[in-house]
Motif scaffolding. Structure first.
Motif, short mmCIF file in Angstrom:
data_model
loop_
_atom_site.label_atom_id
_atom_site.label_comp_id
_atom_site.label_asym_id
_atom_site.label_seq_id
_atom_site.Cartn_x
_atom_site.Cartn_y
_atom_site.Cartn_z
N GLU A 18 25.70 9.62 4.07
CA GLU A 18 24.50 9.04 4.68
C GLU A 18 24.90 7.74 5.39
O GLU A 18 25.66 6.93 4.86
N PHE A 19 24.36 7.54 6.59
CA PHE A 19 24.67 6.36 7.38
C PHE A 19 23.37 5.67 7.76
O PHE A 19 22.35 6.32 8.03
N GLU A 20 23.43 4.34 7.80
CA GLU A 20 22.26 3.57 8.19
C GLU A 20 21.97 3.74 9.67
O GLU A 20 20.82 3.67 10.10
N GLU A 21 23.02 3.91 10.45
CA GLU A 21 22.86 4.06 11.89
C GLU A 21 22.20 5.39 12.23
O GLU A 21 22.31 6.37 11.48
N GLY A 22 21.52 5.43 13.34
CA GLY A 22 20.84 6.65 13.77
C GLY A 22 21.80 7.73 14.22
O GLY A 22 22.98 7.47 14.49
N PRO A 23 21.33 8.96 14.34
CA PRO A 23 22.20 10.09 14.73
C PRO A 23 22.82 9.93 16.11
O PRO A 23 23.97 10.34 16.33
N GLU A 24 22.08 9.34 17.05
CA GLU A 24 22.61 9.19 18.40
C GLU A 24 23.82 8.25 18.40
O GLU A 24 24.85 8.52 19.03
N PHE A 25 23.68 7.14 17.66
CA PHE A 25 24.78 6.18 17.60
C PHE A 25 25.97 6.78 16.85
O PHE A 25 27.13 6.61 17.25
N MET A 26 25.72 7.48 15.76
CA MET A 26 26.80 8.08 14.99
C MET A 26 27.54 9.13 15.81
O MET A 26 28.75 9.31 15.69
N SER A 27 26.79 9.80 16.68
CA SER A 27 27.42 10.79 17.56
C SER A 27 28.39 10.08 18.51
O SER A 27 29.51 10.57 18.76
N LEU A 60 29.86 7.15 17.93
CA LEU A 60 30.96 6.64 17.13
C LEU A 60 31.99 7.72 16.84
O LEU A 60 33.21 7.51 16.96
N LEU A 61 31.52 8.89 16.44
CA LEU A 61 32.43 10.00 16.15
C LEU A 61 33.16 10.47 17.41
O LEU A 61 34.33 10.85 17.35
N SER A 62 32.45 10.42 18.52
CA SER A 62 33.07 10.80 19.79
C SER A 62 34.22 9.86 20.13
O SER A 62 35.29 10.29 20.59
N VAL A 63 34.02 8.58 19.90
CA VAL A 63 35.07 7.60 20.14
C VAL A 63 36.24 7.83 19.20
O VAL A 63 37.41 7.73 19.59
N CYS A 64 35.93 8.16 17.95
CA CYS A 64 36.99 8.41 16.96
C CYS A 64 37.87 9.59 17.37
O CYS A 64 39.10 9.55 17.22
N ASP A 110 25.43 -4.17 24.56
CA ASP A 110 24.66 -3.92 23.36
C ASP A 110 25.30 -2.80 22.53
O ASP A 110 25.47 -2.91 21.31
N THR A 111 25.66 -1.72 23.21
CA THR A 111 26.32 -0.61 22.53
C THR A 111 27.68 -1.02 21.97
O THR A 111 28.04 -0.68 20.84
N LEU A 112 28.42 -1.77 22.76
CA LEU A 112 29.75 -2.21 22.32
C LEU A 112 29.66 -3.13 21.10
O LEU A 112 30.50 -3.06 20.20
N ALA A 113 28.64 -3.98 21.07
CA ALA A 113 28.46 -4.86 19.92
C ALA A 113 28.20 -4.05 18.66
O ALA A 113 28.75 -4.32 17.59
N ALA A 151 30.24 -1.50 13.60
CA ALA A 151 30.48 -0.26 12.87
C ALA A 151 31.97 -0.10 12.55
O ALA A 151 32.33 0.36 11.46
N VAL A 152 32.81 -0.47 13.49
CA VAL A 152 34.26 -0.39 13.27
C VAL A 152 34.67 -1.27 12.10
O VAL A 152 35.53 -0.88 11.28
N ARG A 153 34.07 -2.44 12.02
CA ARG A 153 34.36 -3.33 10.89
C ARG A 153 33.81 -2.75 9.58
O ARG A 153 34.49 -2.74 8.56
N LYS A 154 32.59 -2.28 9.65
CA LYS A 154 31.91 -1.79 8.45
C LYS A 154 32.62 -0.59 7.84
O LYS A 154 32.80 -0.51 6.61
#
Length: 228
Positions: free
Chosen positions: A3-12, A14-18, A31-34, A39-42
């Motif tokens: 489970e993630f606090e971030e919404g599905p769009e953002f997690m998508s 993040l995973l795409s970047v990974c 805003d997105t980069l911030a 998230a990268v730190r967390k």
């Protein structure tokens, strides 16, 4: 189940970047980069940390005011300080309007203006000290050559002392290397002295002035903006 606090769009994203790397972040907004940086730190993602930071740096360099506001919004203190320093390279009269200002606490903008004013006073103080140092040059005996020396030191000192970063084409945080050289080498009496081949005196003046940008940079390094 994760489970993630971030919404599905953002997690998508993040995973795409990974999986795909950070090259696609060149078109991402600040805003997105911030959010990605947080998230990268967390989630401790060192493999994409550098690329995410590079994408931020590139975008922030062209939009430092927005970068400052966004960094403050997300509590990215170091990013806010770096952006504020970049903002100070421009005169306040040329600061752009950023839509994000409408939802930014007035205190954040107030602190930015205070930081800019402090930088301006710091730079002006460095130039005044440099001008005073030029005037203290030993002018020797009252020969004709030293009369030209007197004129030159007075002229150069006046040019240096009259600098007002807040009113020119650049702000107090701007790179001063070429600007200082222009002030000194374009001085009327410095040119006259060169014409009269009084190069020894000219060299003393130039050596005492061209290290000024380094002194200014060091002094500005001690000026910090307050960020919550």
């Amino acid at each position: 189940m994760l489970e993630f606090e971030e919404g599905p769009e953002f997690m998508s994203l993040l995973l795409s970047v990974c999986y795909s790397g950070t090259d696609g972040l060149s078109s991402a907004d600040l805003d997105t980069l911030a959010q990605l940086i947080l998230a990268v730190r967390k989630y401790e993602m060192p493999l994409i940390a550098a690329g995410t930071q590079s994408a931020w740096d590139l975008r922030a360099a062209s939009s430092p005011m927005e970068a400052y506001i966004v960094a403050v919004k997300y509590g990215l203190r170091d990013h806010a300080r770096a952006a504020a320093a970049k903002v100070s390279e421009r005169p306040m009269s040329n600061w752009p309007y950023v839509r994000a200002m409408e939802t930014t606490p007035a205190l954040a903008y107030h602190r930015l203006m205070e930081f800019y004013d402090c930088c301006t006073r710091t730079v002006e103080s460095c130039f005044v000290q440099a001008a005073d140092g030029i005037l203290k040059q030993d002018r020797g005996s009252p020969t004709k050559e030293n009369a030209y020396s007197c004129d030159a030191t007075t002229s150069v000192a006046a040019a240096v002392r009259e600098l007002n970063c807040g009113q020119g084409m650049q702000g107090p945080g701007a790179d001063l290397d070429h600007y200082v050289q222009d002030i000194i080498t374009d001085s009327e009496y410095t040119r006259r002295m060169k014409d009269r081949h009084v190069n020894s005196v000219v060299s003393i003046i130039l050596e005492g002035s061209f290290d000024l940008p380094k002194r200014v940079k060091a002094a500005l390094g001690n000026v910090q903006i307050e960020v919550d």
